[in-house]
Enzyme design. Structure first.
Site, PDB file in Angstrom:
ATOM      1  CE  LYS A  80      -4.538   0.704   0.465  1.00 30.72           C
ATOM      2  NZ  LYS A  80      -5.655  -0.079  -0.035  1.00 30.72           N
ATOM      3  N   GLY A 178     -25.068   2.627   3.858  1.00 30.17           N
ATOM      4  CA  GLY A 178     -24.201   3.229   2.845  1.00 30.17           C
ATOM      5  C   GLY A 178     -24.614   2.810   1.442  1.00 30.17           C
ATOM      6  N   GLY A 180     -23.307   3.958  -1.575  1.00 28.44           N
ATOM      7  CA  GLY A 180     -22.330   4.529  -2.517  1.00 28.44           C
ATOM      8  C   GLY A 180     -22.104   3.583  -3.679  1.00 28.44           C
ATOM      9  CB  VAL A 182     -19.829  -1.285  -2.674  1.00 28.14           C
ATOM     10  CG1 VAL A 182     -20.113  -2.758  -2.445  1.00 28.14           C
ATOM     11  CG2 VAL A 182     -18.378  -1.093  -3.105  1.00 28.14           C
TER      12      VAL A 182
HETATM   13  P1  NAD Z   1     -18.488   5.354  -1.452  1.00 27.67           P
HETATM   14  O1  NAD Z   1     -17.748   6.501  -0.889  1.00 27.67           O
HETATM   15  O2  NAD Z   1     -18.909   5.368  -2.882  1.00 27.67           O
HETATM   16  O3  NAD Z   1     -19.826   5.076  -0.596  1.00 27.67           O
HETATM   17  C1  NAD Z   1     -19.913   5.213   0.777  1.00 27.67           C
HETATM   18  C2  NAD Z   1     -21.340   5.660   1.086  1.00 27.67           C
HETATM   19  O4  NAD Z   1     -21.507   5.655   2.494  1.00 27.67           O
HETATM   20  C3  NAD Z   1     -21.641   7.087   0.592  1.00 27.67           C
HETATM   21  O5  NAD Z   1     -22.864   7.095  -0.140  1.00 27.67           O
HETATM   22  C4  NAD Z   1     -21.754   7.866   1.902  1.00 27.67           C
HETATM   23  O6  NAD Z   1     -22.654   8.968   1.824  1.00 27.67           O
HETATM   24  C5  NAD Z   1     -22.250   6.802   2.849  1.00 27.67           C
HETATM   25  N1  NAD Z   1     -22.053   7.108   4.266  1.00 27.67           N
HETATM   26  C6  NAD Z   1     -21.040   7.806   4.855  1.00 27.67           C
HETATM   27  N2  NAD Z   1     -21.233   7.868   6.179  1.00 27.67           N
HETATM   28  C7  NAD Z   1     -22.390   7.195   6.439  1.00 27.67           C
HETATM   29  C8  NAD Z   1     -23.112   6.918   7.636  1.00 27.67           C
HETATM   30  N3  NAD Z   1     -22.717   7.333   8.828  1.00 27.67           N
HETATM   31  N4  NAD Z   1     -24.239   6.174   7.538  1.00 27.67           N
HETATM   32  C9  NAD Z   1     -24.684   5.740   6.339  1.00 27.67           C
HETATM   33  N5  NAD Z   1     -24.042   5.997   5.181  1.00 27.67           N
HETATM   34  C10 NAD Z   1     -22.903   6.720   5.228  1.00 27.67           C
HETATM   35  O7  NAD Z   1     -17.599   4.061  -1.153  1.00 27.67           O
HETATM   36  P2  NAD Z   1     -17.698   2.623  -1.826  1.00 27.67           P
HETATM   37  O8  NAD Z   1     -16.715   2.528  -2.935  1.00 27.67           O
HETATM   38  O9  NAD Z   1     -19.126   2.270  -2.069  1.00 27.67           O
HETATM   39  O10 NAD Z   1     -17.116   1.713  -0.658  1.00 27.67           O
HETATM   40  C11 NAD Z   1     -17.882   1.438   0.503  1.00 27.67           C
HETATM   41  C12 NAD Z   1     -17.023   0.688   1.518  1.00 27.67           C
HETATM   42  O11 NAD Z   1     -16.542  -0.517   0.921  1.00 27.67           O
HETATM   43  C13 NAD Z   1     -15.760   1.457   1.950  1.00 27.67           C
HETATM   44  O12 NAD Z   1     -15.461   1.110   3.277  1.00 27.67           O
HETATM   45  C14 NAD Z   1     -14.687   0.899   1.029  1.00 27.67           C
HETATM   46  O13 NAD Z   1     -13.401   1.036   1.605  1.00 27.67           O
HETATM   47  C15 NAD Z   1     -15.111  -0.530   0.929  1.00 27.67           C
HETATM   48  N6  NAD Z   1     -14.638  -1.213  -0.284  1.00 27.67           N
HETATM   49  C16 NAD Z   1     -14.968  -0.739  -1.512  1.00 27.67           C
HETATM   50  C17 NAD Z   1     -14.526  -1.404  -2.655  1.00 27.67           C
HETATM   51  C18 NAD Z   1     -14.903  -0.927  -4.036  1.00 27.67           C
HETATM   52  O14 NAD Z   1     -14.752  -1.706  -5.000  1.00 27.67           O
HETATM   53  N7  NAD Z   1     -15.416   0.273  -4.194  1.00 27.67           N
HETATM   54  C19 NAD Z   1     -13.734  -2.560  -2.529  1.00 27.67           C
HETATM   55  C20 NAD Z   1     -13.421  -3.028  -1.250  1.00 27.67           C
HETATM   56  C21 NAD Z   1     -13.889  -2.340  -0.140  1.00 27.67           C
END
Ligand code: NAD
Length: 368
Positions: A80, A178, A180, A182
């Site tokens: 990382k 959440g 977002g 995913v």
């Molecule tokens: P993202 O930033 O697109 O989505 C996160 C969502 O969570 C946002 O819509 C945000 O508004 C919401 N959020 C923030 N605080 C909140 C709260 N207190 N209560 C409810 N919702 C809240 O991120 P993502 O890419 O969807 O990833 C989500 C999680 O999965 C992260 O922890 C990320 O590290 C992990 N992850 C993502 C991937 C990937 O492929 N994107 C891969 C492995 C792990």
């Protein structure tokens, strides 16, 4: 500050402190383990309050990447990098080209990609200098989030199979925290399988979209964890499973995409004591990394997604072994990852015994 006495130091192979006067780059690259292959791991840009905080983050995250790759059966190591700076103010092409020079100097032992605060355009700058980069415009297989959500959905199938003896998700209720990248794809896959959704997000438009597209019921962000459901899916923040939240969880299964869900390792045990089945985060959210491992010419999305669906089998193994050994699932996942690395190490040394091995000493360093 001493690297070797940091609590997050875990026999990392190499930690590189990078400074470029002209661009202002201050970065740390941590290569945790390359036994299984080159260390792949994203670069995070964050305004860390101190160098110590940045070091702790990069050590912890790189170790997580080793375990994620190992348990997913990928021939990759874990690494990382972190850039100390504000991604909204401190970016420049020169900064990422400087990072590229440091990555290049490692000769392929570390492959950089995007993480928090980093875009595809940033990685395109890195690619001007080095080939040891993934997720660029030229190489990328696109947004990994659908792959991650696909893996989480299959992980949920495994949890339901293990906990309830069921083969179908139909008719179950899942509480998604959440919506977002995913979370929204996950809702889509679950909706297509007849799952009832309860959702929460701080973004009102995301909640409105889930209500409209999937008939989801919305609750406040304070309530989502205690909502009565079959599965709680954390897809937002880390450290959501802690002393305060575990006693009020409303679901007997936790299965979601968020990284670092346990506030501390001991919370794995606390979940088990509470009778809650926990799908270890780095096992269930490996879909994105698995998809990236297929990146390159001839990328076949169907093949990559089928590979991701194998998270079902990995989790069944984790759950079964945890039950047999009466141990938290998080500990079993760590043990399985470590066992794969140890086996690869033994095999390598069996073929190429070093002077140190022959003399009965531990080999020093990766290529000793
Ligand atoms: P993202 O930033 O697109 O989505 C996160 C969502 O969570 C946002 O819509 C945000 O508004 C919401 N959020 C923030 N605080 C909140 C709260 N207190 N209560 C409810 N919702 C809240 O991120 P993502 O890419 O969807 O990833 C989500 C999680 O999965 C992260 O922890 C990320 O590290 C992990 N992850 C993502 C991937 C990937 O492929 N994107 C891969 C492995 C792990």
């Amino acid at each position: 500050m001493s690297v070797f006495s940091e609590t997050s130091f875990d026999d990392h192979e190499q930690v590189v402190f990078c400074h470029d006067r002209d661009s202002g780059l201050k970065a740390i690259i941590a290569i945790h383990d390359t036994t299984l292959g080159p260390a792949l791991g994203g670069c995070r840009m964050w305004p860390y309050a101190s160098d110590d905080e940045a070091l702790n983050d990069v050590l912890r995250l790189s170790r997580g990447m080793t375990y994620k790759a190992a348990i997913s059966g990928l021939d990759q190591g874990g690494g990382k990098s972190v850039i100390i700076g504000d991604p909204r103010k401190d970016k420049s092409p020169a900064l990422f080209q400087a990072l590229g020079r440091f990555v290049e100097s490692l000769g392929g032992r570390y492959i950089v990609a995007e993480d928090v605060g980093i875009t595809v355009a940033d990685m395109d700058e890195v690619e001007r200098i080095t080939d040891h980069v993934a997720g660029t415009t030229a190489k990328s297989c696109g947004d990994p989030s659908p792959g991650t959500a696909w893996g989480v959905m299959h992980g949920m199938r495994a949890a339901i199979r293990h906990k309830m003896g069921k083969d179908s998700l139909e008719g179950l209720t899942v509480a998604v925290q959440g919506l977002g990248h995913v979370g929204m794809y996950l809702c889509q896959f679950l909706h297509e399988r007849g799952v009832r959704l309860v959702v929460a997000d701080i973004q009102k438009d995301a909640v409105a979209e889930a209500m409209k597209r999937f008939g989801a019921r919305a609750v406040s962000t304070d309530r989502i964890m205690s909502e009565e459901a079959d599965i709680f899916a954390p897809c937002a923040l880390g450290a959501v499973l802690n002393d305060e939240t575990i006693p009020r969880l409303g679901a007997p299964i936790v299965a979601g995409s968020a990284n670092n869900q346990l506030a501390e390792d001991r919370h794995g045990e606390m979940l088990r004591d509470a009778g809650i089945l926990y799908a270890p985060d780095y096992v269930i959210n490996a879909g994105g990394v698995i998809i990236i491992s297929h990146e390159g010419p001839g990328f076949d999305r169907k093949r990559a997604m089928d590979h991701v669906a194998g998270i079902y089998d990995t989790l069944i193994e984790v759950f079964t072994r945890a039950e047999k050994e009466n141990a938290p699932t998080s500990e079993i996942a760590d043990a399985m990852a470590r066992e794969r690395i140890a086996a690869a190490r033994r095999k390598r040394h069996a073929y190429f015994p070093t002077a140190h091995d022959v003399a009965g000493h531990q080999p020093k360093g990766m290529y000793a």
